[in-house]
Design an enzyme around this catalytic site. Sequence first.
Site, PDB file in Angstrom:
ATOM      1  N   PRO A  76      40.882  42.948  39.267  1.00 47.51           N
ATOM      2  CA  PRO A  76      39.773  42.657  38.361  1.00 47.51           C
ATOM      3  C   PRO A  76      39.743  41.187  37.977  1.00 47.51           C
ATOM      4  CG  PRO A  76      41.140  44.476  37.574  1.00 47.51           C
ATOM      5  CD  PRO A  76      41.877  43.809  38.662  1.00 47.51           C
ATOM      6  N   GLU A  77      38.630  40.577  38.165  1.00 47.20           N
ATOM      7  CA  GLU A  77      38.430  39.223  37.678  1.00 47.20           C
ATOM      8  C   GLU A  77      37.630  39.343  36.387  1.00 47.20           C
ATOM      9  OE1 GLU A  77      38.524  35.886  39.495  1.00 47.20           O
ATOM     10  OE2 GLU A  77      39.176  36.513  41.491  1.00 47.20           O
TER      11      GLU A  77
END
Length: 271
Positions: free
Chosen positions: A2-3
């Site tokens: 996840p960014e």
Amino acid sequence: MPELPEVETTKRGISPHVLGKKITKVIVRESRFRWPISPELQAQVEGYTVRTIERRAKYLLFGLDHGYFMLHLGMSGSLFITKQSNPVQKHDHVEFYLPNKLSLRFNDPRRFGSLLWVGSSPHEHELLLRLGPEPFANEFNGDWLFKKSRGKKCAVKNYIMDNHTVVGVGNIYANEALFLSGIRPGKAARRISRAQYNSLATIIVDVLNASIDMGGTTLKDFVGGDGKPGYFQQTLQVYGRANKPCRTCQSPIKLIRLGQRSTYYCPQCQN
DNA sequence: ACGAAGCCCTGCAAGC
DNA sequence: TGCTTGCAGGGCTTCG
């Protein structure tokens, strides 16, 4: 992995189901995360109502009446709403029971994530205290990047991925933003001009915003779903494209390692 | 103060 | 087919 856009999308996706709701029960099936989940967390959270959800960097802060708990998705974590009756999947390590037989589940195969009780002043917590600005804050701009980079010998890519410079720029977006700015990732941070930093700052914000907008299109699937990451829906210019033709000039995309991270760039378009 | 390397962990792909 | 090996990576921690 996840960014920032996925963390923001996650926050927006779960908020309607969690805000104002009482967490009636906390089940910790696996406590070995980045740091072990303390028994205190369960005791502090069970029976209390979630009043606020904030994002700071890639951390999510859940505000209860008497304090906050903080969650990080690490590399492989996801947080989703599901029915309590749905079978527990592999790596569904923590579950928060909500009203109406719903649950908030935290799944994290690699357990690089974290879940901490941080008391009443989360922003004073060691993990948040020295973080750089949010990319969407006014203080983050080309001027900030330029001034802070003076004298820094490290590669500009490592510089923009450093949480003290700006938060939320992970490996994928660092690669993409540098390509779109025409800057070679291995160039020393101090050798980038003010004009280039102006361009880079704008592009970082644009790329993150575009990705959040796309992530938003999957919000309706959050109940029982997993919220597909936004960046899979956008066309990546360089990330993961080693030896493939540059979308601009057809030159083969190069792959090198900077700071132990895969780094992709076009030797023709980036200088 | 800075910068580079180490470490945590599982899933997946490639090689034999 | 089934094993082994290598790689991926966020970010805190340690070392130089």
